[in-house]
Design a protein around this motif. Structure first.
Motif, PDB file in Angstrom:
ATOM      1  N   GLU A 145      44.438 155.453 -12.215  1.00  0.00           N
ATOM      2  CA  GLU A 145      45.234 154.103 -12.269  1.00  0.00           C
ATOM      3  C   GLU A 145      44.671 153.116 -12.817  1.00  0.00           C
ATOM      4  OE1 GLU A 145      49.768 154.001 -11.755  1.00  0.00           O
ATOM      5  OE2 GLU A 145      49.452 155.525 -10.119  1.00  0.00           O
ATOM      6  N   LEU A 146      44.133 153.000 -11.480  1.00  0.00           N
ATOM      7  CA  LEU A 146      43.071 151.394 -11.651  1.00  0.00           C
ATOM      8  C   LEU A 146      42.173 151.427 -12.832  1.00  0.00           C
ATOM      9  CD1 LEU A 146      42.953 148.228 -10.491  1.00  0.00           C
ATOM     10  CD2 LEU A 146      41.649 149.934  -8.389  1.00  0.00           C
ATOM     11  N   GLN A 147      41.708 151.955 -12.097  1.00  0.00           N
ATOM     12  CA  GLN A 147      40.474 152.637 -13.727  1.00  0.00           C
ATOM     13  C   GLN A 147      40.866 151.636 -15.204  1.00  0.00           C
ATOM     14  OE1 GLN A 147      38.741 156.308 -12.872  1.00  0.00           O
ATOM     15  NE2 GLN A 147      36.868 154.724 -11.239  1.00  0.00           N
ATOM     16  N   ALA A 148      42.056 152.495 -15.378  1.00  0.00           N
ATOM     17  CA  ALA A 148      42.516 152.519 -16.863  1.00  0.00           C
ATOM     18  C   ALA A 148      43.450 151.567 -17.257  1.00  0.00           C
ATOM     19  CB  ALA A 148      43.639 153.627 -16.898  1.00  0.00           C
ATOM     20  N   ALA A 149      43.854 150.900 -16.036  1.00  0.00           N
ATOM     21  CA  ALA A 149      44.564 149.653 -16.240  1.00  0.00           C
ATOM     22  C   ALA A 149      43.281 148.959 -16.474  1.00  0.00           C
ATOM     23  CB  ALA A 149      45.715 149.152 -15.230  1.00  0.00           C
ATOM     24  N   CYS A 150      42.543 148.504 -15.635  1.00  0.00           N
ATOM     25  CA  CYS A 150      41.414 147.762 -15.878  1.00  0.00           C
ATOM     26  C   CYS A 150      40.800 147.545 -16.939  1.00  0.00           C
ATOM     27  CB  CYS A 150      40.372 147.942 -14.483  1.00  0.00           C
ATOM     28  SG  CYS A 150      41.027 147.129 -13.156  1.00  0.00           S
ATOM     29  N   LYS A 151      40.556 149.326 -18.147  1.00  0.00           N
ATOM     30  CA  LYS A 151      39.588 149.205 -19.025  1.00  0.00           C
ATOM     31  C   LYS A 151      40.884 148.324 -19.986  1.00  0.00           C
ATOM     32  CE  LYS A 151      38.233 153.075 -21.881  1.00  0.00           C
ATOM     33  NZ  LYS A 151      38.056 154.564 -21.880  1.00  0.00           N
ATOM     34  N   ALA A 152      42.611 149.008 -20.064  1.00  0.00           N
ATOM     35  CA  ALA A 152      43.690 148.426 -21.002  1.00  0.00           C
ATOM     36  C   ALA A 152      42.615 146.811 -20.901  1.00  0.00           C
ATOM     37  CB  ALA A 152      44.548 148.730 -21.072  1.00  0.00           C
ATOM     38  N   VAL A 153      42.629 146.019 -20.289  1.00  0.00           N
ATOM     39  CA  VAL A 153      42.507 144.500 -20.217  1.00  0.00           C
ATOM     40  C   VAL A 153      41.306 144.395 -20.679  1.00  0.00           C
ATOM     41  CG1 VAL A 153      44.294 144.431 -18.633  1.00  0.00           C
ATOM     42  CG2 VAL A 153      42.350 144.196 -17.488  1.00  0.00           C
ATOM     43  N   GLY A 154      40.301 145.345 -20.495  1.00  0.00           N
ATOM     44  CA  GLY A 154      38.401 144.841 -21.013  1.00  0.00           C
ATOM     45  C   GLY A 154      37.864 144.540 -20.344  1.00  0.00           C
ATOM     46  N   MET A 155      38.091 145.367 -19.484  1.00  0.00           N
ATOM     47  CA  MET A 155      37.046 144.937 -17.580  1.00  0.00           C
ATOM     48  C   MET A 155      36.303 146.519 -18.461  1.00  0.00           C
ATOM     49  SD  MET A 155      39.327 144.344 -14.496  1.00  0.00           S
ATOM     50  CE  MET A 155      40.533 142.903 -14.348  1.00  0.00           C
ATOM     51  N   ASP A 156      34.559 145.908 -17.313  1.00  0.00           N
ATOM     52  CA  ASP A 156      33.253 146.691 -17.830  1.00  0.00           C
ATOM     53  C   ASP A 156      34.248 148.329 -17.034  1.00  0.00           C
ATOM     54  OD1 ASP A 156      31.778 145.997 -19.216  1.00  0.00           O
ATOM     55  OD2 ASP A 156      31.212 144.614 -18.549  1.00  0.00           O
ATOM     56  N   ALA A 157      33.769 148.970 -16.789  1.00  0.00           N
ATOM     57  CA  ALA A 157      34.151 150.735 -16.429  1.00  0.00           C
ATOM     58  C   ALA A 157      33.583 150.428 -14.753  1.00  0.00           C
ATOM     59  CB  ALA A 157      33.336 151.533 -16.592  1.00  0.00           C
ATOM     60  N   GLU A 158      32.296 150.271 -15.237  1.00  0.00           N
ATOM     61  CA  GLU A 158      31.190 149.664 -13.625  1.00  0.00           C
ATOM     62  C   GLU A 158      32.105 149.181 -12.695  1.00  0.00           C
ATOM     63  OE1 GLU A 158      28.018 146.235 -14.124  1.00  0.00           O
ATOM     64  OE2 GLU A 158      27.676 148.252 -15.598  1.00  0.00           O
ATOM     65  N   LEU A 159      33.106 148.328 -12.919  1.00  0.00           N
ATOM     66  CA  LEU A 159      33.486 147.476 -11.860  1.00  0.00           C
ATOM     67  C   LEU A 159      35.027 148.277 -10.959  1.00  0.00           C
ATOM     68  CD1 LEU A 159      34.813 144.382 -14.227  1.00  0.00           C
ATOM     69  CD2 LEU A 159      33.260 144.352 -11.898  1.00  0.00           C
ATOM     70  N   THR A 160      34.977 149.265 -11.731  1.00  0.00           N
ATOM     71  CA  THR A 160      36.290 150.294 -10.768  1.00  0.00           C
ATOM     72  C   THR A 160      34.662 151.427 -10.447  1.00  0.00           C
ATOM     73  OG1 THR A 160      36.970 151.122 -12.917  1.00  0.00           O
ATOM     74  CG2 THR A 160      37.707 149.315 -11.551  1.00  0.00           C
ATOM     75  N   GLU A 161      33.979 151.506 -10.607  1.00  0.00           N
ATOM     76  CA  GLU A 161      32.989 153.211  -9.699  1.00  0.00           C
ATOM     77  C   GLU A 161      32.866 152.910  -8.306  1.00  0.00           C
ATOM     78  OE1 GLU A 161      29.337 152.604 -11.251  1.00  0.00           O
ATOM     79  OE2 GLU A 161      30.062 153.125 -13.585  1.00  0.00           O
ATOM     80  N   ASP A 162      32.827 152.169  -7.533  1.00  0.00           N
ATOM     81  CA  ASP A 162      32.982 152.098  -6.023  1.00  0.00           C
ATOM     82  C   ASP A 162      34.271 152.367  -6.065  1.00  0.00           C
ATOM     83  OD1 ASP A 162      32.393 152.646  -3.689  1.00  0.00           O
ATOM     84  OD2 ASP A 162      30.673 151.389  -4.005  1.00  0.00           O
ATOM     85  N   MET A 163      34.655 152.679  -6.280  1.00  0.00           N
ATOM     86  CA  MET A 163      36.693 153.275  -5.835  1.00  0.00           C
ATOM     87  C   MET A 163      36.726 152.690  -4.463  1.00  0.00           C
ATOM     88  SD  MET A 163      39.209 153.488  -7.027  1.00  0.00           S
ATOM     89  CE  MET A 163      38.672 153.012  -8.498  1.00  0.00           C
TER      90      MET A 163
END
Length: 367
Positions: A145-163
């Motif tokens: 959910e966090l990864q999908a939400a961050c992606k939806a607002v245009g953040m880079d995937a690498e920001l949520t890689e280290d969960m």
């Protein structure tokens, strides 16, 4: 004579001698009756994007930024906002209620039950209580959910890689409900502890060249014609946190744009990004309320800590380039006036400068 110590609504210790309070203003006194906080609705999503923010599910930090975003065309083109997602009120309580976290919930309840209001006894219990949040297990599916939400607002995937880093930051923000200042402040205002809900605003940390705080009414003189600001090199934590030295300080006349530098900077160190990362900001339902100065009581945590580096002011145009400094201050003046206009009242604004853009990361009514 006898001296007694008490905690005012801002969480600061006040000393009273001979029965008279050292607090000069009546607003420093705790309200006479209990303060009730609005209860949130049942939890829906665990993570929401900025278009879904509302004051029913999140606090002032999230909602004030969303109000500014909606003001769009009325704001200068160089004024920007960091993309944001958030964990709404109630997600912490829902996480604690999961079977996997039943031991943590039991321990937290037991420790909260030991709190007496006596500082000497409570401070060690509060430290133990905060530490328990690190044992929480993430609810199944929340990482996605966090990864999908961050992606939806245009953040880079690498920001949520280290969960693991992200989850540690989330639980640290939740734990800050039980900081010493927050707990004693709620006691002073007769706020029931279970009624305090902690949302978490998640933003990308911007690679700030400078960070600033603006008060759109002069807090020293009370003059609405003057704006007061402070500015540091690097990230804003060096300004709002407890770091040695002074910021660049200035007073600006809103009508004629005249800027007076009242103090040049002397902070020996600045904070700078090591890696692109997220910041997890506390956003409770107990901030900026009448009679309860909740702002600043709770924590904000970067997933990857910033690095502390010496600042070479000989190399900084802030000091030696008056044209640069003047142009930057005019920009900040324009930002302050625009934000105050859009929000309809005097504001405390935190933000940063990245190249030609000025970002506002939070704003709240000035008290």
């Amino acid at each position: 004579g006898m001296v007694t110590a008490s905690v005012n609504p801002a969480g600061d210790v006040e000393l009273k001698a001979g029965g008279s309070s050292s607090a000069s203003s009546p607003s420093a006194a705790a309200p006479s009756g209990p303060l009730t906080l609005r209860s949130p609705p049942p939890v829906g999503k665990s993570v929401v994007t900025e278009t879904e923010f509302s004051d029913a599910i999140l606090g002032g930090k999230s909602n004030n930024l969303q109000a500014l975003r909606k003001a769009g065309a009325a704001l200068p083109a160089f004024l920007k906002f960091p993309s944001s997602v958030a964990l709404p009120f109630g997600v912490c309580e829902k996480t604690l209620s999961l079977p996997a976290n039943s031991d943590v919930q039991r321990d937290i309840d037991a420790l909260a039950g030991k709190l007496t209001g006596n500082a000497a006894k409570d401070i060690p219990v509060l430290a133990e209580l905060r530490a328990k949040f690190a044992d929480l297990e993430m609810p199944p599916g929340m990482d996605g959910e966090l990864q999908a939400a961050c992606k939806a607002v245009g953040m880079d995937a690498e920001l949520t890689e280290d969960m693991d880093e992200c989850w540690e930051a989330v639980t640290s923000v939740w734990a800050s409900k039980w900081t010493d200042r927050a707990y004693f402040s709620r006691n002073a205002c007769k706020v029931a502890h279970p009624s305090l809900y902690m949302g978490v605003l998640v933003q990308q940390v911007l690679p700030a060249q400078f960070s600033f705080v603006l008060h759109t009414t002069n807090p020293m003189s009370g003059s609405a014609d003057e704006m007061v600001g402070e500015l540091v090199v690097g990230l804003g934590e060096a300004l709002v946190g407890n770091y040695p030295g002074r910021a660049l300080s200035f007073v600006m006349n809103k009508a004629n744009g005249q800027v007076t530098v009242t103090r040049f900077p002397s902070k020996p160190y600045g904070l700078f990004l090591k890696d692109d990362t997220l910041i997890f900001r506390s956003d409770s339902n107990g901030e900026d309320l009448e009679g309860f100065a909740g702002a600043g009581l709770y924590e904000s945590v970067q997933a990857v800590a910033a690095s502390e580096q010496a600042v070479d002011y000989n190399e900084s145009p802030l000091l030696w380039d008056e044209g640069f400094r003047s142009a930057l201050m005019q920009k900040l003046l324009e930002v302050g006036k625009a934000v105050e206009g859009a929000m309809g009242s005097a504001q405390d604004i935190e933000g940063c400068v990245v190249d030609d853009n000025v970002y506002v990361v939070q704003t709240r009514p000035q008290v």
